[in-house]
Every structure is written in structure tokens, then in C-alpha cells.
Design an enzyme around this catalytic site. Structure first.
Site, short mmCIF file in Angstrom:
data_model
loop_
_atom_site.label_atom_id
_atom_site.label_comp_id
_atom_site.label_asym_id
_atom_site.label_seq_id
_atom_site.Cartn_x
_atom_site.Cartn_y
_atom_site.Cartn_z
N ARG A 26 0.82 -1.22 0.00
CA ARG A 26 0.00 0.00 0.00
C ARG A 26 0.85 1.26 0.00
O ARG A 26 0.57 2.20 0.76
CB ARG A 26 -0.93 0.03 1.21
CG ARG A 26 -2.00 -1.03 1.19
CD ARG A 26 -3.28 -0.49 0.61
NE ARG A 26 -4.22 -1.56 0.38
CZ ARG A 26 -5.45 -1.59 0.85
NH1 ARG A 26 -5.90 -0.60 1.57
NH2 ARG A 26 -6.24 -2.59 0.56
N ARG A 39 -7.57 11.95 -4.99
CA ARG A 39 -8.77 11.33 -4.47
C ARG A 39 -9.91 12.34 -4.25
O ARG A 39 -11.07 11.96 -4.30
CB ARG A 39 -8.37 10.64 -3.17
CG ARG A 39 -9.25 9.62 -2.59
CD ARG A 39 -9.53 8.41 -3.40
NE ARG A 39 -10.46 7.65 -2.61
CZ ARG A 39 -11.74 7.98 -2.47
NH1 ARG A 39 -12.24 8.98 -3.15
NH2 ARG A 39 -12.52 7.28 -1.69
O1 CP3 Z 1 -0.01 1.06 -3.41
C1 CP3 Z 1 -0.89 0.21 -3.18
O2 CP3 Z 1 -0.63 -0.90 -2.70
C2 CP3 Z 1 -2.30 0.57 -3.47
C3 CP3 Z 1 -2.99 -0.33 -4.42
C4 CP3 Z 1 -3.96 -1.27 -3.73
C5 CP3 Z 1 -5.29 -0.95 -3.33
N1 CP3 Z 1 -5.89 -2.09 -2.90
C6 CP3 Z 1 -5.95 0.37 -3.44
C7 CP3 Z 1 -6.93 0.73 -2.37
C8 CP3 Z 1 -3.76 -2.63 -3.45
C9 CP3 Z 1 -2.49 -3.46 -3.63
C10 CP3 Z 1 -4.98 -3.13 -2.92
C11 CP3 Z 1 -5.18 -4.56 -2.59
C12 CP3 Z 1 -6.31 -4.92 -1.72
N2 CP3 Z 1 -7.60 -4.47 -1.79
C13 CP3 Z 1 -6.26 -5.93 -0.73
C14 CP3 Z 1 -5.06 -6.79 -0.43
C15 CP3 Z 1 -4.08 -6.05 0.39
C16 CP3 Z 1 -4.31 -6.18 1.85
O3 CP3 Z 1 -4.46 -5.13 2.48
O4 CP3 Z 1 -4.31 -7.30 2.36
C17 CP3 Z 1 -7.53 -6.01 -0.15
C18 CP3 Z 1 -7.91 -6.93 0.98
C19 CP3 Z 1 -8.37 -5.10 -0.83
C20 CP3 Z 1 -9.81 -4.83 -0.62
C21 CP3 Z 1 -9.99 -3.48 -0.08
N3 CP3 Z 1 -9.88 -2.32 -0.81
C22 CP3 Z 1 -10.28 -3.11 1.26
C23 CP3 Z 1 -10.46 -4.08 2.41
C24 CP3 Z 1 -10.35 -1.72 1.28
C25 CP3 Z 1 -10.72 -0.85 2.45
C26 CP3 Z 1 -9.59 -0.84 3.42
C27 CP3 Z 1 -9.22 0.56 3.80
O5 CP3 Z 1 -8.02 0.79 3.91
O6 CP3 Z 1 -10.13 1.38 3.97
C28 CP3 Z 1 -10.07 -1.22 0.00
C29 CP3 Z 1 -10.00 0.18 -0.42
C30 CP3 Z 1 -8.72 0.66 -1.02
N4 CP3 Z 1 -8.04 0.00 -2.02
C31 CP3 Z 1 -8.02 1.86 -0.71
C32 CP3 Z 1 -6.90 1.92 -1.56
C33 CP3 Z 1 -5.88 3.01 -1.65
C34 CP3 Z 1 -8.41 2.89 0.35
C35 CP3 Z 1 -9.69 3.58 0.03
C36 CP3 Z 1 -9.66 4.85 -0.80
O7 CP3 Z 1 -8.64 5.33 -1.33
O8 CP3 Z 1 -10.74 5.42 -0.91
#
Ligand code: CP3
Length: 355
Positions: A26, A39
Site C-alpha cells: 500500500r 482522491r
Molecule cells: O499502493 C498500493 O498498494 C495501493 C494499491 C492497492 C489498493 N488495494 C488500493 C486501495 C492494493 C495493492 C490493494 C489490494 C487490496 N484491496 C487488498 C489486499 C491487500 C491487503 O491489504 O491485504 C484487499 C484486501 C483489498 C480490498 C480493499 N480495498 C479493502 C479491504 C479496502 C478498504 C480498506 C481501507 O483501507 O479502507 C479497500 C479500499 C482501497 N483500495 C483503498 C486503496 C488506496 C483505500 C480507500 C480509498 O482510497 O478510498
């Protein structure tokens, strides 16, 4: 394609490197003001689905951090749900929400596996990132480009629970009670994920990371019976595309020796297991990635420095260590601490050149 001069890729292959390569789970995300600025004008899904913006976010994160040796494409684990026919959205503060979660065999039968082409926007973003980072940096090294997909268990859990979960009750109900349907779901996911990974590799991804973030919710024997076969098949089929695979889950100490039998080139270690212990369980045939506690990034810098050194000491400069966190950076993390960690890894792990 000529072979890249990349210390990240060398470490993936367990070759000697000049210093331990680093990237951060991330590394593009809400802790970073540059990401939040983008964003403000776009939803998360808009960013993912617009190659110019996804590429820009990926590139900016790697460049703002500096001292990272790989860039992971900005995308999300759940994107393949849309072409499979399952609608979802991201609700602020709640994470992903699937409006009609899968609970029946009929719903699994209805999932489509023939529209993966709709995900081309991710490959288009990878192409842009790959072009941007193709020229060697001043030290001659080329940044590695990481594509990623989810693993069948973790994706199925989101499809069935409809979002994040504590106990995975509905997922395990289907797993135990409707095992044939569970297998059909896993197989459909593998079909889609292999096509999706192939698009990413063709576009320039050097490595595919497979996120099985929630595999730690499983007892070892359930993992072996209900998850291992399709996951091992996914790993083998992604490797057959010609790229190495990094397989990562959270809370996996009890699963590591099983996971290491599945053919991944690198196992991601979460922060709960000491790195040397995790590597012993993974076995010396496997490279490892990890595993600083992401919350240690909130510690005062002298404490954080000690934690970074402890991870590197546990790795002992053995070939095949990629420095990373044990899970993703969380919102609120001080950017300067992430930058400092990248710099310290370089300083602390530099190998003395052989005469
Ligand atoms: O640089 C990076 O790694 C960002 C790219 C990335 C995102 N999601 C963008 C994102 C990656 C590699 C992911 C993978 C992802 N998505 C996983 C596996 C990684 C891990 O944490 O185990 C999972 C389980 C998801 C599903 C997901 N997406 C969840 C559970 C959430 C909410 C969690 C939170 O932090 O609120 C997301 C949203 C998400 N995906 C965000 C980002 C930057 C945050 C929300 C936003 O920007 O509005």
C-alpha cells in the site's frame, strides 16, 4: 524482452544483490497527501479504471518515497467482480460492500468467466508505468513492476460475506456445506484470475503478487482441503506465464510450511512471525518478503530504526530477502517515516563489495 537489471528481481530469484531491495505494501494510499489530492476529484474506482490516473498515482508514490526498488500497480483486489457479474462499491470508512452477496449454488453458476477483457484498463496502466520506469536509475538499477491479483479464498470471502468479516461464517458454511459449489466458485475465480494476470504480464508486470490476505482465518487442515488445490493451480498457471509469483497472507505463521509447498517464488510474511522463524518455516528454497509491523511506522524514529535493523538482522543478508511491511500502510502514517525506512534499509544492508 531483455532481462532487467533489477535488485528487486534478483532478490526474487535469490541472487546476490548490492543491498536489500525494498517496497511497501500500500505504498500509494491515503497516508500520502499526493494521493489524497487526486482522491478529492475522483472515486477509488475512477482512479482504478482510468489508466492515466492509476499510472500517475503508482509513479508518484514510488517517486515521493524514493529508495524503493519496485512499484505496485494502483488497482484493487475486487475489480474482477464486475466482469463476473457481481456489483460492489467502496463505502467511505466501511471498505468494500457487495450489494447482493453470493449465498447459493445458483448465484455461483451465474458468475461469468468470459468478460475478463473488460479489465484491460489495469494492463493499460501497467504499460504506462512500465514505460515510465524503463530507463535505469542513476545507480543503474531498474525498478521492478508488480502486478497483482487476489487469491480464490480471499476473493470468495468478499463475494460471500459482502465485505470485510470477523468470523467468515457464511464463507465457511458454503465451504463445509456446499463443497462442490465452493469448488466451482474457486475454479471460476482461477479462470478469471489467470486471464487477468496474463494481461498484466503482457503489459509489462515483472512479477505477480497474489494476495491471500485472509487465509489466516483458516485452520491448516481446512486450508489444505478447501483452498490449497485451486490456489496451487493458480500459482502454477501464473508462473507458466513466465513471471515469478509472490504469495502473501496475513496471520499465516501456522500456514507457512504448507504455503511454501505450493510453488511460489516468494512468500510474504506478516509482522507477527519473527522473520528468521518465518523463513525457516518457508524453507531455504523460497525467498521471503517482509515484515516490519506497519504500525511501527508511528514510533519515534530511533525506535523505528531499531525495528528496521531487527528485521534486517533476522534476514542476515541471505540472498532472497525483500524488505517490506508485514501488511499495508494505514492512513495517518507519517510519510517521512516511510521515506526514512527506505533510506535505512539501503544503509544498513549494503554489502561490502568482494575484492
Ligand atoms: O499502493 C498500493 O498498494 C495501493 C494499491 C492497492 C489498493 N488495494 C488500493 C486501495 C492494493 C495493492 C490493494 C489490494 C487490496 N484491496 C487488498 C489486499 C491487500 C491487503 O491489504 O491485504 C484487499 C484486501 C483489498 C480490498 C480493499 N480495498 C479493502 C479491504 C479496502 C478498504 C480498506 C481501507 O483501507 O479502507 C479497500 C479500499 C482501497 N483500495 C483503498 C486503496 C488506496 C483505500 C480507500 C480509498 O482510497 O478510498
Amino acid at each position: 524482452m531483455p532481462v532487467k537489471n533489477s535488485r528487486f528481481l534478483k532478490a526474487v530469484r535469490r541472487e546476490q544483490v548490492d543491498h536489500t531491495p525494498t517496497w511497501f505494501l500500500r505504498q500509494a494510499g491515503r497516508y500520502m497527501p499526493e494521493y489524497m489530492a487526486v482522491r478529492r476529484h475522483h472515486t477509488l474506482l475512477d482512479i482504478c479504471r482510468t489508466p492515466d490516473i492509476a499510472a500517475e498515482v503508482t509513479i508518484t508514490a514510488a517517486e515521493v518515497l524514493g529508495n524503493v526498488d519496485a512499484a505496485i500497480i494502483f488497482a484493487d483486489l475486487l475489480l474482477p467482480f464486475t466482469p463476473m457479474g457481481l456489483d460492489f462499491e467502496f463505502v467511505n470508512g466501511e471498505g468494500p460492500v457487495v450489494r447482493n452477496p453470493i449465498r447459493t449454488r445458483e448465484q455461483i453458476e451465474a458468475l461469468r468467466t468470459d468478460r475478463t477483457d473488460d479489465l484491460r484498463y489495469v494492463a493499460q496502466a501497467i504499460e504506462k508505468v512500465s514505460k515510465h520506469f524503463a530507463p535505469p536509475r542513476p545507480d543503474g538499477d531498474q525498478l521492478g513492476i508488480i502486478g497483482f491479483i487476489g487469491a480464490p479464498f480471499t476473493l470468495a470471502s468478499y463475494m460471500i460475506e459482502g465485505g470485510s468479516s470477523r468470523n467468515y461464517i457464511d464463507t465457511k458454511k458454503i465451504m463445509y456445506g456446499e463443497t462442490a459449489a465452493w469448488q466451482m466458485l474457486s475454479e471460476k475465480l482461477v479462470t478469471v484470475l489467470v486471464d487477468y494476470a496474463a494481461q498484466q504480464v503482457q503489459a509489462g508486470a515483472d512479477v505477480i503478487q497474489i494476495f491471500d490476505s485472509w487465509a489466516g482465518a483458516l485452520a491448516v487442515n481446512d486450508y489444505i482441503d478447501y483452498v490449497l488445490p485451486q490456489t496451487a493451480e493458480l500459482i502454477a498457471r501464473v508462473k507458466a506465464l513466465g513471471v515469478p509469483v509472490i504469495y502473501f497472507g496475513v496471520d499465516t505463521a501456522s500456514l507457512l510450511s504448507t504455503m511454501s509447498s505450493m510453488g511460489a517464488d516468494v512468500l510474504g510474511l506478516d509482522w507477527r512471525v519473527p522473520l528468521d522463524e518465518g523463513w525457516r518455516l518457508a524453507g531455504s528454497h523460497t525467498a521471503v518478503q517482509g515484515n516490519l509491523d506497519p504500525i511501527a511506522l508511528f514510533a519515534p524514529q530511533p525506535v523505528l530504526h531499531g525495528r528496521v535493523k531487527a528485521v534486517l538482522d533476522a534476514a542476515g543478508n541471505r540472498p532472497g530477502h525483500i524488505f517490506n511491511l508485514g501488511h499495508g500502510i494505514v492512513p495517518g502514517t507519517p510519510v517521512e517515516n516511510v521515506q526514512a525506512v527506505g533510506k535505512w534499509v539501503r544503509e544498513l544492508s549494503r554489502r561490502t563489495p568482494q575484492p
